[in-house]
Design a protein around this motif. Structure first.
Motif, mmCIF file in Angstrom:
data_model
loop_
_atom_site.group_PDB
_atom_site.id
_atom_site.type_symbol
_atom_site.label_atom_id
_atom_site.label_comp_id
_atom_site.label_asym_id
_atom_site.label_seq_id
_atom_site.Cartn_x
_atom_site.Cartn_y
_atom_site.Cartn_z
ATOM 1 N N HIS A 202 65.642 6.570 -35.190
ATOM 2 C CA HIS A 202 66.273 5.496 -35.947
ATOM 3 C C HIS A 202 67.606 5.143 -35.304
ATOM 4 C CE1 HIS A 202 63.363 5.596 -39.219
ATOM 5 N NE2 HIS A 202 63.356 6.909 -39.073
ATOM 6 N N LEU A 203 67.783 3.888 -34.982
ATOM 7 C CA LEU A 203 68.982 3.428 -34.292
ATOM 8 C C LEU A 203 69.946 2.776 -35.271
ATOM 9 C CD1 LEU A 203 67.230 1.794 -31.211
ATOM 10 C CD2 LEU A 203 68.433 3.976 -31.256
ATOM 11 N N ALA A 204 71.189 3.231 -35.259
ATOM 12 C CA ALA A 204 72.218 2.597 -36.074
ATOM 13 C C ALA A 204 72.697 1.338 -35.369
ATOM 14 C CB ALA A 204 73.385 3.560 -36.304
ATOM 15 N N VAL A 205 72.941 0.291 -36.135
ATOM 16 C CA VAL A 205 73.307 -0.994 -35.540
ATOM 17 C C VAL A 205 74.647 -0.916 -34.825
ATOM 18 C CG1 VAL A 205 73.780 -3.416 -36.055
ATOM 19 C CG2 VAL A 205 71.962 -2.220 -37.260
ATOM 20 N N HIS A 206 75.563 -0.065 -35.309
ATOM 21 C CA HIS A 206 76.919 -0.043 -34.784
ATOM 22 C C HIS A 206 77.096 0.843 -33.557
ATOM 23 C CE1 HIS A 206 76.747 3.507 -37.426
ATOM 24 N NE2 HIS A 206 77.594 4.035 -36.565
ATOM 25 N N LEU A 207 76.055 1.554 -33.096
ATOM 26 C CA LEU A 207 76.214 2.425 -31.946
ATOM 27 C C LEU A 207 76.496 1.627 -30.678
ATOM 28 C CD1 LEU A 207 73.381 5.066 -32.471
ATOM 29 C CD2 LEU A 207 75.807 5.287 -32.981
ATOM 30 N N GLU A 208 77.389 2.162 -29.824
ATOM 31 C CA GLU A 208 77.748 1.488 -28.587
ATOM 32 C C GLU A 208 76.620 1.615 -27.558
ATOM 33 O OE1 GLU A 208 81.383 2.783 -27.023
ATOM 34 O OE2 GLU A 208 82.578 2.265 -28.795
ATOM 35 N N MET A 209 76.460 0.592 -26.779
ATOM 36 C CA MET A 209 75.476 0.626 -25.706
ATOM 37 C C MET A 209 76.080 1.294 -24.483
ATOM 38 S SD MET A 209 72.704 -0.690 -26.756
ATOM 39 C CE MET A 209 71.897 -1.024 -25.241
ATOM 40 N N VAL A 210 75.194 1.611 -23.508
ATOM 41 C CA VAL A 210 75.662 2.194 -22.255
ATOM 42 C C VAL A 210 76.341 1.089 -21.442
ATOM 43 C CG1 VAL A 210 74.994 3.403 -20.160
ATOM 44 C CG2 VAL A 210 73.792 3.860 -22.302
#
Length: 270
Positions: A202-210
């Motif tokens: 499950h991916l949180a919307v606010h997580l930073e991308m690489v």
């Protein structure tokens, strides 16, 4: 996804759910699932296995004391109706072809009873011959069968609540499970009891991308878990160390992990 459970008599059994990449079409059901007595002359081995493992009960008029009987009726809805052709059912499961003796359906004899196709539990011919045991195979192709997908396969073992003498109200009631010797040995030897594949993250919307990885910039967010793992301590994505090497991208490996984003529904009032 599968779950191993134990029957009250101590024998282990498994509930296994498979999602197929290529869906079974209506005209292919009969080639995968059968609910009829095989021809004894054509396949003696399959006939013997079906007679041994795939006959329900008999219950009803044959045996009113069968465990499946509830208020005078079979809880598994046997005997089924004869069917010339496989069709969609009202409960989310197909109504499999069950030819009557007049239409060419076979009959077998068990102690004190003569059985026709109405009493056969659906099965797959290959699985039955490989494992030589009771394997019920069903096609869950309708949203109406969602109860099996989400509930039945995870229902767990039987439980009982009992009271003990204690002055502490919190400890007054204890919950316990029935553990037979077979299940105890299974757990002591650390055999697998539950598994799900592929992994769903499950991916949180606010997580930073690489930001510093050029390959990551070519991916949509939901594809990231296939190539990267999330480091909760460092709050960043790291390339996977295990998996299949991606051609043309040294150091990049791919797995079958799936990414799913959580969605929020917002109501607007005007």
């Amino acid at each position: 996804m599968y779950t191993v459970e134990w029957q009250k008599r101590g024998l282990p059994h498994i509930h296994l759910l498979l999602w197929l990449t290529n869906k079974i079409q209506p005209d292919q059901i009969d080639s995968v699932i059968t609910a009829e007595i095989p021809n004894k002359e054509e396949d003696q081995e399959l006939y013997d296995i079906v007679v041994k493992h795939k006959i329900h009960g008999p219950c009803g008029a044959f045996n009113h004391n069968s465990p499946c009987m509830v208020e005078g009726k079979c809880s598994k809805k046997f005997p089924k109706q004869f069917q010339r052709n496989t069709s969609s059912g009202d409960d989310g499961y197909p109504k499999y072809r069950r030819l009557s003796p007049e239409e060419g359906g076979k009959i077998c004899t068990i102690p004190n009873h003569e059985i026709d196709n109405r009493w056969i539990v659906p099965y797959n011919k290959l699985l039955l011959k490989v494992f030589d045991c009771h394997i019920n195979v069903e096609l869950c192709s309708s949203i109406k069968s969602i109860k099996y997908v989400t509930k039945y396969i995870n229902k767990g073992s039987d439980q009982a609540t009992f009271s003990v003498q204690s002055t502490d109200e919190v400890d007054q009631y204890q919950s316990g499970r029935y553990i037979c010797s077979s299940e105890a040995i299974w757990r002591i030897l650390s055999f697998s009891i539950h598994e799900r594949a592929p992994t769903v993250i499950h991916l949180a919307v606010h997580l930073e991308m690489v930001k510093e990885d050029e390959f990551a910039k070519t991916l949509a967010y939901d594809k990231i878990p296939s190539y990267y793992t999330w480091n909760q301590v460092g709050k960043k994505f790291n390339r996977r160390k295990q998996g299949t090497v991606v051609e043309g991208h040294p150091g990049v490996k791919k797995t079958d992990a799936l990414g799913r984003e959580t969605t929020n529904c917002t109501k607007l009032y005007g």
